[in-house]
Scaffold this active site. Sequence first.
Site, short mmCIF file in Angstrom:
data_model
loop_
_atom_site.label_atom_id
_atom_site.label_comp_id
_atom_site.label_asym_id
_atom_site.label_seq_id
_atom_site.Cartn_x
_atom_site.Cartn_y
_atom_site.Cartn_z
CB SER A 489 -1.27 -0.02 1.06
OG SER A 489 -2.04 -1.27 1.49
CB CYS A 490 2.38 3.43 -1.70
SG CYS A 490 1.88 3.06 -3.32
#
Length: 627
Positions: A489-490
């Site tokens: 999720s970055c």
Amino acid sequence: TRVADVAKTKGPRMAEQIFPVKGSPQDQYPKLGRSTSPSPPIPSKVQPPVRLSFWSGIVLVAIVALVAASLYNYFTLGEDETALTRDKRSFVAKYHNTKELARIEKLAAEQLPHFKDAVYLDYTGSGVYQKQQIEAAFANFSETLYGNSHSISPSSQITDSAIHEIRDLVLRWFNVDSREYTVIFTSGATGALKILGETFPWTRGSEYIYLRQNHNSVLGIREYALDRDATYSSLEAKDIEALLHSAPPSSTSASASPSSQGPHHLFAFPGQCNYSGVKYPLEWIDLVHNGSLARRPGRYWVLLDAAAYLPSAPLDLRKHPADFVCMSFYKMFGFPGGLGALVVRNEAAQILQKTFFSGGTVVTAEADAHFHQWHVDLHARFEDGSLPWLNIAALRYGFAALREAGGMDVIRRHVFSLMDWAYDRLSSMRHRNGQPLCIFYGNHALHDPDRQGGILNFNLLRMNGSYFGYSEVSKLASNNGFHIRTGCSCNPGACYGYLGIDMATVRASLAMNKNSCHDSVDMINGHPIGSVRVSFGYLSTFEHAHSFVSFIKTFFLNRNELEPETFQDTTEEGNPWGIRPHRAPQLPRPVTIPIPASTCGTAASTQCAPSPPPKRDEHSRADFFSY
């Protein structure tokens, strides 16, 4: 018998008066006339046959229909429908005001025709738009002539007025006004962070401090700091708490004026972690402003990344006056996309140093001489080029959609209740050998909406204790109509921290072999390098949460392996998640990637591959529904 008796005693005329038929009773019922049975006494007055009234018939038909429907539901939907009804009743009793829930469910039922069979559970990635929200926006576009605001034409003035109205609306949403803050429209939260990184007055003495569990876009600001000889520190939440509460407030940071010659420092943290959903104390803003973080001379400013926080929680900037706040409007209400804002405290805006100028940011410039004059309006200096004025005008309908759902306090309770219910169900699932099915990452066990948002982040364990790869889970979910997010999720600080991945592995293995944080390379030596993220939003329903829990139970509980050929088997459980079956997923073939010996053992024997097949044990069964 009565006809025969009347015929014998009173004759045909009397019989015709009592039972009006054509012909004699003997003609109509010839056998009755020869009856030899004893005759009962004839009543003095014969009552007409009883007839049901109209309303009695209606009631009878309704009862029959109700019984038929109940039997149909029982035999076609089975025990799962009974479980859904029972579970929802207990859910409402524990968490919800029935009027609030009914309002949200009505919106979800009427305003999401584009969902069709989808179960959307990626609200942290993007919110969803309502049908009436889109219709209202385009009705406005079809009735109003908007033009480029960099003019004084009638259409330009209409646009300028609409943009001014929306700026005020955004500020009111955060309980402030233009005397305190300025709204700078950007392409999104990342665009807002890029502007701040570029224009912050970094110097050799500056310090950039950020929570380790930050989005990549917040981490990226450090490159601007390093480029100007500043330093940076990545800290855990416990370290920040220790810094803020161990030292007495410093008068240096609190009293320093924005224009002072001392170095400027920046402290950044998210209101809510986009990976785990953990919420961090907004009181940190006040403590930093009071000088509790002043490790060096100069002024410390606060950046609040509110992109994951705002879709399901209220933010009062008068109470917690962050200096810089970044956001993406599409994460809040789905439409318009590609639009966000940097909300800047006017006092803090004085320190920003813009270099590039463009159309709309200056009032005049010279082509030959080194001269330009910045626009008098603060927001105009940072909004390069023409704004997406139609998207900005559409924001009013997005905020209206949130208000119609009951406002942010209602949304906050609703989103938390769905997450908390799903967590309770999933955390209680265990394989038949006692092995837990899920490992969670976050503060879910606290059951506190001030500490945990509407995100469930987890990995799934097989019966033998090994992991299902997140790539397997993602593909299987997608093929069954579930919209979720997998990978990191970055947010590498949160992801690698929760999963226990050391930085040597990141540099030597992941950096060279992965092409995104959600690709199919999901394991190193059987250990996950990402996870599954499910995020609820204001239009999520209990049925969405229940269907996902049923999906996880159906496909992963009491399993060591997934069997694609049986994905369509519904003979035992029917369709427990209540959606149209999709085609069986084609799981990817393992892609082996050599790992350097320095990080994962010998290069010849160790590989990085998506979801290696586990060994069977005595508990493994070949049948699909094995719980």
